[in-house]
Design a protein around this motif. Structure first.
Motif, mmCIF file in Angstrom:
data_model
loop_
_atom_site.group_PDB
_atom_site.id
_atom_site.type_symbol
_atom_site.label_atom_id
_atom_site.label_comp_id
_atom_site.label_asym_id
_atom_site.label_seq_id
_atom_site.Cartn_x
_atom_site.Cartn_y
_atom_site.Cartn_z
ATOM 1 N N GLN A 73 34.671 38.461 19.722
ATOM 2 C CA GLN A 73 35.204 37.985 20.996
ATOM 3 C C GLN A 73 36.673 38.401 21.130
ATOM 4 O OE1 GLN A 73 33.462 36.790 23.418
ATOM 5 N NE2 GLN A 73 35.235 36.513 24.766
ATOM 6 N N GLU A 74 37.394 38.363 20.015
ATOM 7 C CA GLU A 74 38.820 38.759 20.033
ATOM 8 C C GLU A 74 38.971 40.210 20.530
ATOM 9 O OE1 GLU A 74 40.536 39.560 16.287
ATOM 10 O OE2 GLU A 74 42.601 39.583 17.062
ATOM 11 N N TYR A 75 38.072 41.069 20.060
ATOM 12 C CA TYR A 75 38.121 42.468 20.478
ATOM 13 C C TYR A 75 37.925 42.594 21.989
ATOM 14 C CZ TYR A 75 36.489 47.194 21.434
ATOM 15 O OH TYR A 75 36.325 48.437 21.986
ATOM 16 N N ILE A 76 36.934 41.865 22.496
ATOM 17 C CA ILE A 76 36.669 41.919 23.939
ATOM 18 C C ILE A 76 37.908 41.497 24.722
ATOM 19 C CG2 ILE A 76 35.235 40.993 25.822
ATOM 20 C CD1 ILE A 76 33.026 40.539 23.679
ATOM 21 N N GLU A 77 38.558 40.460 24.237
ATOM 22 C CA GLU A 77 39.745 39.976 24.954
ATOM 23 C C GLU A 77 40.905 40.970 24.904
ATOM 24 O OE1 GLU A 77 40.181 35.970 23.413
ATOM 25 O OE2 GLU A 77 38.248 35.509 24.370
ATOM 26 N N ILE A 78 41.072 41.605 23.742
ATOM 27 C CA ILE A 78 42.143 42.612 23.640
ATOM 28 C C ILE A 78 41.849 43.788 24.573
ATOM 29 C CG2 ILE A 78 43.311 44.249 22.108
ATOM 30 C CD1 ILE A 78 42.822 42.270 19.808
ATOM 31 N N VAL A 79 40.600 44.224 24.587
ATOM 32 C CA VAL A 79 40.218 45.334 25.476
ATOM 33 C C VAL A 79 40.480 44.955 26.937
ATOM 34 C CG1 VAL A 79 38.225 46.592 26.418
ATOM 35 C CG2 VAL A 79 38.563 46.450 23.945
ATOM 36 N N ARG A 80 40.131 43.722 27.282
ATOM 37 C CA ARG A 80 40.346 43.281 28.670
ATOM 38 C C ARG A 80 41.822 43.277 29.032
ATOM 39 N NH1 ARG A 80 35.733 38.622 28.953
ATOM 40 N NH2 ARG A 80 34.070 40.152 29.259
ATOM 41 N N GLU A 81 42.640 42.797 28.127
ATOM 42 C CA GLU A 81 44.078 42.734 28.415
ATOM 43 C C GLU A 81 44.667 44.150 28.482
ATOM 44 O OE1 GLU A 81 46.063 39.781 26.013
ATOM 45 O OE2 GLU A 81 48.012 40.251 26.915
ATOM 46 N N ALA A 82 44.251 44.994 27.545
ATOM 47 C CA ALA A 82 44.721 46.393 27.580
ATOM 48 C C ALA A 82 44.285 47.058 28.881
ATOM 49 C CB ALA A 82 44.176 47.154 26.375
ATOM 50 N N ALA A 83 43.023 46.849 29.262
ATOM 51 C CA ALA A 83 42.497 47.461 30.497
ATOM 52 C C ALA A 83 43.302 46.991 31.705
ATOM 53 C CB ALA A 83 41.018 47.124 30.671
ATOM 54 N N GLU A 84 43.645 45.711 31.712
ATOM 55 C CA GLU A 84 44.426 45.154 32.809
ATOM 56 C C GLU A 84 45.809 45.815 32.892
ATOM 57 O OE1 GLU A 84 44.825 43.627 36.078
ATOM 58 O OE2 GLU A 84 42.915 43.211 35.072
ATOM 59 N N ASN A 85 46.436 45.990 31.719
ATOM 60 C CA ASN A 85 47.757 46.642 31.683
ATOM 61 C C ASN A 85 47.677 48.097 32.144
ATOM 62 O OD1 ASN A 85 48.864 44.296 30.655
ATOM 63 N ND2 ASN A 85 48.888 44.998 28.530
ATOM 64 N N ILE A 86 46.657 48.784 31.695
ATOM 65 C CA ILE A 86 46.497 50.204 32.065
ATOM 66 C C ILE A 86 46.252 50.307 33.574
ATOM 67 C CG2 ILE A 86 45.056 52.261 31.729
ATOM 68 C CD1 ILE A 86 44.481 51.090 28.840
ATOM 69 N N LYS A 87 45.397 49.428 34.079
ATOM 70 C CA LYS A 87 45.112 49.413 35.513
ATOM 71 C C LYS A 87 46.387 49.170 36.320
ATOM 72 C CE LYS A 87 42.038 46.997 38.760
ATOM 73 N NZ LYS A 87 42.504 45.627 39.100
ATOM 74 N N SER A 88 47.144 48.178 35.893
ATOM 75 C CA SER A 88 48.365 47.812 36.610
ATOM 76 C C SER A 88 49.366 48.965 36.644
ATOM 77 C CB SER A 88 48.960 46.566 35.936
ATOM 78 O OG SER A 88 50.265 46.363 36.361
ATOM 79 N N PHE A 89 49.543 49.634 35.499
ATOM 80 C CA PHE A 89 50.493 50.759 35.453
ATOM 81 C C PHE A 89 50.024 51.911 36.347
ATOM 82 C CE2 PHE A 89 52.321 54.680 33.699
ATOM 83 C CZ PHE A 89 53.670 54.342 33.698
ATOM 84 N N HIS A 90 48.736 52.195 36.299
ATOM 85 C CA HIS A 90 48.230 53.333 37.071
ATOM 86 C C HIS A 90 48.169 53.030 38.568
ATOM 87 C CE1 HIS A 90 47.343 54.747 33.029
ATOM 88 N NE2 HIS A 90 47.306 55.961 33.542
ATOM 89 N N GLU A 91 47.973 51.779 38.926
ATOM 90 C CA GLU A 91 47.990 51.430 40.353
ATOM 91 C C GLU A 91 49.347 51.746 40.980
ATOM 92 O OE1 GLU A 91 44.594 47.919 40.633
ATOM 93 O OE2 GLU A 91 46.692 47.376 40.348
ATOM 94 N N LYS A 92 50.386 51.672 40.182
ATOM 95 C CA LYS A 92 51.730 51.962 40.727
ATOM 96 C C LYS A 92 51.908 53.443 41.025
ATOM 97 C CE LYS A 92 53.815 47.817 39.046
ATOM 98 N NZ LYS A 92 52.815 47.320 38.054
ATOM 99 N N GLN A 93 51.001 54.264 40.545
ATOM 100 C CA GLN A 93 51.078 55.702 40.803
ATOM 101 C C GLN A 93 50.409 56.098 42.119
ATOM 102 O OE1 GLN A 93 49.270 57.511 37.360
ATOM 103 N NE2 GLN A 93 50.584 56.401 35.957
ATOM 104 N N LEU A 94 49.689 55.179 42.713
ATOM 105 C CA LEU A 94 48.942 55.522 43.931
ATOM 106 C C LEU A 94 49.891 55.900 45.059
ATOM 107 C CD1 LEU A 94 46.185 52.787 43.933
ATOM 108 C CD2 LEU A 94 45.784 55.260 43.989
ATOM 109 N N ARG A 95 49.543 56.944 45.758
ATOM 110 C CA ARG A 95 50.333 57.369 46.910
ATOM 111 C C ARG A 95 49.480 57.349 48.156
ATOM 112 N NH1 ARG A 95 53.063 62.950 45.450
ATOM 113 N NH2 ARG A 95 51.052 63.334 44.469
#
Lengths: 423, 423
Positions: A73-95
């Motif tokens: 379960q810990e792995y799933i949570e880390i993946v989710r948090e990492a995915a959220e961070n990656i999504k957030s950073f890449h959303e700022k690149q949208l033009r």
């Protein structure tokens, strides 16, 4: 580690594995067969190379569900948090698409459109890299790509690693196929009965995958062909030798051809890091790989001052650059060439590999001089939009026709003049 | 022109000229010699291929001045106005570096940096294309590239066309060399005594130039390898047949392999355009070229309705698309794949080739599915910036280490843990 002066600086460029002509012939043969015979050939190659007979290439919903039970379960949570961070950073690149309007009625602009479909290759073999799934899929998702297909070679029991399936599901992949190698690349590029073709293929792979990507390039787009990993640390006496050494080793453990370099004006730091590297290397699980990388491609360059150190780093154009100096922020403006820049002692390189949000797919082999990290732009394209008004054509038509005639292109001139004449 | 139904639709993809193995061997030999012997080899090849002995490859200030006297004042003014329009459109593409700050002290961002240097290839031969100089140089200039080098093969008297030199000067090129062919590409990529190396090479050229660009790719960046030109016109009964025909011919006159296509739900328009094309073709100076293109790659597709016409255009993904229908603006959102979209009858394609501002270097051969017009992004690259705070590392360090261990990368985990342990 070798301590050298800057005048002994060597390029970090290593020859990119080009494959043998035999390997290329194998890859070309595979692509031809997949184009000709589709699933039938795909099935044969999967049996031959992955040693498994599959009833269907497709990963089912229940296989994905089962994979969640196989990981912590810990792995799933880390993946989710990492995915959220990656999504957030890449959303700022949208033009946005944009336009500019002129008083004479003309409108010019750029229409930005996501690619229709993307295929992501995920390598199989001993080590599973779910972080690579996140880093390839999420930018495509953020860009608005509707269809994202993942392919990865199955093990001999016909399965993909649970950690990879969980990462794929969390990243939002809906189509996953158990195919790998050049045959998977060919299936993505040209389609088979099971796999509809895509417009772009990204993700790392072995030499057969790399050669296949090169072969299909032009019919579809591909990402870069990445070389072995690199890190350059730019540091002064404020840096802690154990931390610098640990970061150099974090790249060295990837690959015997990985390149780890320290650039510093401090001879004291150079010597301390050199002995720390030896010390930490001795107790590293992957010390066989890391020690070869350090011996063959590792170096510490001692510069006259910090400015020379910065210029050295710009010459190297490293994939990863850490800046651990007292005035690190002040140096940012001077750094022209690096894939990712990590500032300060808490910005250890693995922070960027997994979690912070920026992409870990970065330009290697000095290509940071002209290339960028994988990003949202890689999954979108622009179309110019030209809406010329009657007034604008009347004002400028004669000039356009004159320019065309100057280049000897009479039909171009007439196309414009037909309008002017018609009304 | 052939009138076909949509179910007879053929791809506009034509095989990209790959060159013969003999041509490739010649190119590889030239690159080797330039790398080995620099200017000496460059001089020999220029004598061999361009049949001229040059005291210096460099175009002098006085040669440029003299070129202004050789062209019409009207031409200079048109070039200046076109350059201004191109500059203005490309300036709107500029993006700032950006950052995002978090409450825990973390700063993430993208640092956008211009390439250091770019080389622009300008073909020689019978037709001079100054518009191509403007379209390649200005985006690089706007991007902030400090060093822009132009190369072009000299004629037998050792000169470059005045119109090209004027365009280069107006676009802001400071370094111009009279070299061409594969030897010019090799000189730009690896440098000689006269020509310092660049980071990227753009611009069209013959098969030897194209092969050389492919060979040096990776050591430097290149733009696309462009195929023959294409136009698709999407029109309904509101379009005037003579205007549509003139635009189809404006692409057809470029190259016997150029592709001109009309897609329309109107059989009446289809028939009228077909006979207009024959009529206009008969009186076109370049009718030999254009008639071959129309015969081999021209087609009129008649669709059931406008929606089917739009979908047909998306399947073709043409380099140039004109939309001449009553509700043209309403269709813009449905068009997913085209290099440049010209809306309305006054937006004749040559408007974009020379003057309006958007780039005329566009994706061909169906690659508009995943590629963009030449633009400012092509001359800049991004570096990720990661400034992780102590607080962020304390909050997330254990998760990052766990993820790394899951991938079997112990040194990555230790790099993070060394920081956590140290304070």
């Amino acid at each position: 580690m070798k301590i050298l002066k800057v005048n002994e600086l060597v390029s970090i460029k290593r020859s990119i594995e080009a494959g043998t002509s035999e390997q290329l012939a194998v890859v070309k043969g595979i692509i031809t067969e997949i184009r000709k015979r589709g699933d039938e050939a795909l099935r044969e190659y999967t049996e031959k190379f992955d040693r498994v007979q599959l009833p269907s290439f497709s990963v089912t919903e229940s296989e994905i569900e089962a994979s969640y039970a196989e990981v912590d379960q810990e792995y799933i949570e880390i993946v989710r948090e990492a995915a959220e961070n990656i999504k957030s950073f890449h959303e700022k690149q949208l033009r946005p698409s944009w336009m500019t309007t002129e008083e004479n009625g003309t409108i010019l602009g750029q229409k930005i459109t996501a690619l229709d479909s993307v295929g992501v290759y995920v390598p199989g073999g001993t080590a599973a890299y779910p972080s690579s799934v996140l880093m390839n899929v999420i930018p495509a998702k953020v860009a608005g790509v509707k269809r994202i297909v993942m392919v990865s070679p199955p093990d001999e029991s016909g399965k993909l690693p649970a950690a990879v399936l969980v990462a794929a599901k969390e990243a939002g992949v809906k189509e996953i196929f158990k195919v790998g190698g050049a045959q998977a690349v060919a299936a993505l590029a040209y389609g088979t009965e099971s796999i509809a073709p895509v417009d772009k293929i990204t993700g790392p792979g072995n030499i057969f995958v790399a050669l296949a990507k090169r072969e299909v390039f032009g019919d579809v787009d591909i990402d870069m062909i990445a070389g072995p990993s690199e890190i350059a640390v730019l540091a002064d006496d404020s840096a802690r030798p154990d931390e610098v050494a640990a970061d150099l080793l974090s790249q060295a453990e990837h690959d015997p051809r990985a390149c780890s370099v320290l650039v510093t004006p401090s001879l004291a730091l150079a010597e301390a890091v050199s002995s720390e590297v030896e010390k930490q290397l001795a107790v590293l699980p992957r010390r066989d790989i890391a020690s070869r990388a350090i011996a063959d491609y590792g170096a510490i360059y001692v510069t006259a001052d910090l400015d020379e150190a910065v210029e050295t780093v710009n010459q190297l154009a490293p994939e990863h650059l850490e800046v651990i100096t007292e005035n690190a922020m002040e140096l940012l403006g001077k750094i022209r060439h690096a894939g990712a820049i990590f500032i300060g002692r808490y910005s250890s390189e693995p922070v960027g590999d997994y979690f912070a949000g920026p992409n870990h797919v970065l330009p290697t082999n000095g290509t940071a001089r002209f290339s960028s990290p994988l990003n949202v732009d890689d999954f979108q394209k622009k179309s110019s939009v030209i809406i010329y008004s009657e007034k604008a054509l009347k004002e400028n038509g004669a000039k356009i026709a004159a320019f065309a005639r100057m280049e000897g292109l009479e039909a171009h001139a007439r196309a414009v003049e037909t309008r002017l004449k018609n009304k």
